[in-house]
Design an enzyme around this catalytic site. Structure first.
Site, mmCIF file in Angstrom:
data_model
loop_
_atom_site.group_PDB
_atom_site.id
_atom_site.type_symbol
_atom_site.label_atom_id
_atom_site.label_comp_id
_atom_site.label_asym_id
_atom_site.label_seq_id
_atom_site.Cartn_x
_atom_site.Cartn_y
_atom_site.Cartn_z
ATOM 1 N N TYR A 141 -1.555 6.878 6.475
ATOM 2 C CA TYR A 141 -0.263 7.473 6.831
ATOM 3 C C TYR A 141 -0.344 8.968 7.091
ATOM 4 O O TYR A 141 0.662 9.659 7.112
ATOM 5 C CB TYR A 141 0.763 7.200 5.712
ATOM 6 C CG TYR A 141 1.311 5.813 5.801
ATOM 7 C CD1 TYR A 141 0.479 4.714 5.586
ATOM 8 C CD2 TYR A 141 2.635 5.577 6.118
ATOM 9 C CE1 TYR A 141 0.952 3.429 5.681
ATOM 10 C CE2 TYR A 141 3.127 4.290 6.212
ATOM 11 C CZ TYR A 141 2.285 3.221 5.991
ATOM 12 O OH TYR A 141 2.772 1.947 6.087
ATOM 13 N N LYS A 161 -10.087 -2.873 0.075
ATOM 14 C CA LYS A 161 -10.833 -3.602 1.112
ATOM 15 C C LYS A 161 -12.207 -2.934 1.220
ATOM 16 O O LYS A 161 -12.693 -2.612 2.310
ATOM 17 C CB LYS A 161 -10.055 -3.548 2.440
ATOM 18 C CG LYS A 161 -10.609 -4.425 3.535
ATOM 19 C CD LYS A 161 -10.363 -5.907 3.329
ATOM 20 C CE LYS A 161 -11.072 -6.728 4.392
ATOM 21 N NZ LYS A 161 -10.944 -8.176 4.191
ATOM 22 N N ASP A 187 -6.761 -9.083 1.241
ATOM 23 C CA ASP A 187 -6.364 -10.363 1.856
ATOM 24 C C ASP A 187 -6.214 -11.443 0.794
ATOM 25 O O ASP A 187 -5.261 -12.230 0.806
ATOM 26 C CB ASP A 187 -7.323 -10.786 2.983
ATOM 27 C CG ASP A 187 -8.764 -10.411 2.735
ATOM 28 O OD1 ASP A 187 -9.038 -9.769 1.704
ATOM 29 O OD2 ASP A 187 -9.634 -10.754 3.554
ATOM 30 N N ASP A 203 2.299 -0.446 1.091
ATOM 31 C CA ASP A 203 3.495 -0.646 1.911
ATOM 32 C C ASP A 203 3.686 -2.140 2.188
ATOM 33 O O ASP A 203 4.762 -2.714 1.995
ATOM 34 C CB ASP A 203 3.304 0.136 3.224
ATOM 35 C CG ASP A 203 4.578 0.218 4.041
ATOM 36 O OD1 ASP A 203 5.643 -0.142 3.520
ATOM 37 O OD2 ASP A 203 4.496 0.635 5.208
ATOM 38 N N ASP A 228 6.452 -5.072 0.197
ATOM 39 C CA ASP A 228 7.435 -5.902 0.909
ATOM 40 C C ASP A 228 7.180 -7.383 0.634
ATOM 41 O O ASP A 228 8.114 -8.178 0.472
ATOM 42 C CB ASP A 228 7.369 -5.650 2.425
ATOM 43 C CG ASP A 228 8.369 -4.583 2.864
ATOM 44 O OD1 ASP A 228 8.641 -3.676 2.048
ATOM 45 O OD2 ASP A 228 8.866 -4.644 4.005
#
Ligand code: ATP
Length: 337
Positions: free
Chosen positions: A124, A173, A206, A230, A234
């Protein structure tokens, strides 16, 4: 207690959910004064600036803000006003708790997860974004620092200790993003060693998505980098019935801004049907932050009791027939101090 907070009503459904949230806060008798300031499209219309200097000064002065959702217009010079605010005040910890509530249409009734998302770096940065002249190649810079990772992981473990939580899961990751995610994971492992009371595990992002959807009860506190946080937060909101129940707390050393995770929902703005609970839950977290945990608990209990005993009165996103006003009024009536 007599404390003044900055209040940003925001755009879209923002003013509707903010008005009822302040009414519920008043019913809690918290001794709060509100200093109303503008940001987003509302500020653009009144003073020609999406993020006026006066707003930043008021947040700096009061150190605590309750914020409605903001619309960032396309081509407005900002990639996001929210990101700009987080960067300006170095609000490095984005804390997003989700908890199952009774009588929702959610798939689970046993979710209780706090996502601690690094809020200032990672993908970001909005730096180094280029597009080749022929439009064939796009690039962006992702940067993770030792200092940034250390403070967010430490924040997550300290939060776990403070709230009596049992486990912290670092989501990464590092198998593919060997430098950026690798550095975050290495630091998470090091800091975890300093908190033997808290169980630590690590999970590739994942797999974390699949595990969250299949067995959310295994998660307690999640700590992760900006982009993964982020997305995962959600996903977590989806586990408990949607964005209408998901608060977001942006915490830094100099200021803290409390908000709903959802956006300005222009599709339902002005209809009086927006769910005020995400902002109310953010307000309850703000009360905790201000040392009024008893009142924060009372507000969370009132929301829970209202949903349990008066489900028809909830807003349509939760399967009820109520309005923003009537739902908030019912929550106000359920407050027991
Ligand atoms: P933004 O770009 O500001 O995030 P968006 O429309 O992409 O805006 P949201 O505003 O979060 O994202 O809305 C996503 C969906 O969730 C919309 O259908 C919206 O109506 C719904 N929604 C969001 N917040 C609420 C709420 N408080 N009550 C009911 N529905 C909501």
């Amino acid at each position: 207690m007599n404390k003044t907070i900055a209040v940003i009503p925001g755009d879209g459904i923002g003013p509707e959910i903010m008005a009822v949230t302040l009414r519920v806060l008043d019913a809690l008798d918290c001794g709060l004064n509100y200093d109303f300031v503008a940001a987003g499209m509302a500020a653009m219309e009144t003073c020609g600036d999406l993020l006026p200097k006066a707003t930043l000064e008021k947040i700096a002065e009061h150190k605590v803000a309750l914020k409605g959702p903001l619309t960032t217009p396309i081509g407005g010079g900002f990639s996001s006003i929210n990101v700009a605010l987080r960067r300006h005040f170095d609000l490095y910890a984005n804390v997003r708790p989700v908890e199952s509530f009774p009588a929702t249409n959610a798939r689970y009734d046993n979710v209780d997860i706090i996502t601690v998302r690094e809020n200032t770096e990672g993908a970001y940065l909005a730096e180094g974004q280029t597009m080749s002249e022929d439009g064939e190649v796009a690039t962006a810079l992702m940067r993770i620092t030792q200092a940034g990772s250390s403070r967010i992981v430490r924040y997550a473990f300290e939060l776990a200790m403070r709230k009596g939580r049992k486990k912290v899961t670092a989501v990464h990751k590092a198998n593919i993003l060997k430098t950026v995610s690798g550095l975050f994971l290495k630091i998470a492992r090091n800091i975890a060693g300093q908190y033997p009371q808290i169980e630590f595990n690590e999970m590739i992002v994942d797999n974390a998505c699949m595990q969250l959807v299949m067995h959310p009860e295994q998660f307690d506190v999640i700590v992760t980098t900006n982009l993964f946080g982020d997305i995962l937060s959600d996903l977590c909101a989806g586990l408990i019935g949607g964005l209408g129940l998901a608060p977001g707390n942006n915490i830094g050393e100099r200021a803290a801004i409390f908000e709903a995770v959802h956006g300005s929902a222009p599709d339902i703005a002005g209809q009086g049907v927006a769910n005020p609970c995400a902002l109310l839950l953010a307000a309850s977290n703000m009360l905790d932050h201000l040392g009024m945990v008893h009142r924060g608990d009372a507000l969370r209990r009132a929301i829970r009791d209202t949903m349990r005993h008066d489900h028809d009165g909830a807003t349509p996103d939760l399967g009820g027939k109520g309005s923003t006003e009537s739902f908030a009024a019912a929550i106000g009536r359920h407050i027991k101090l």
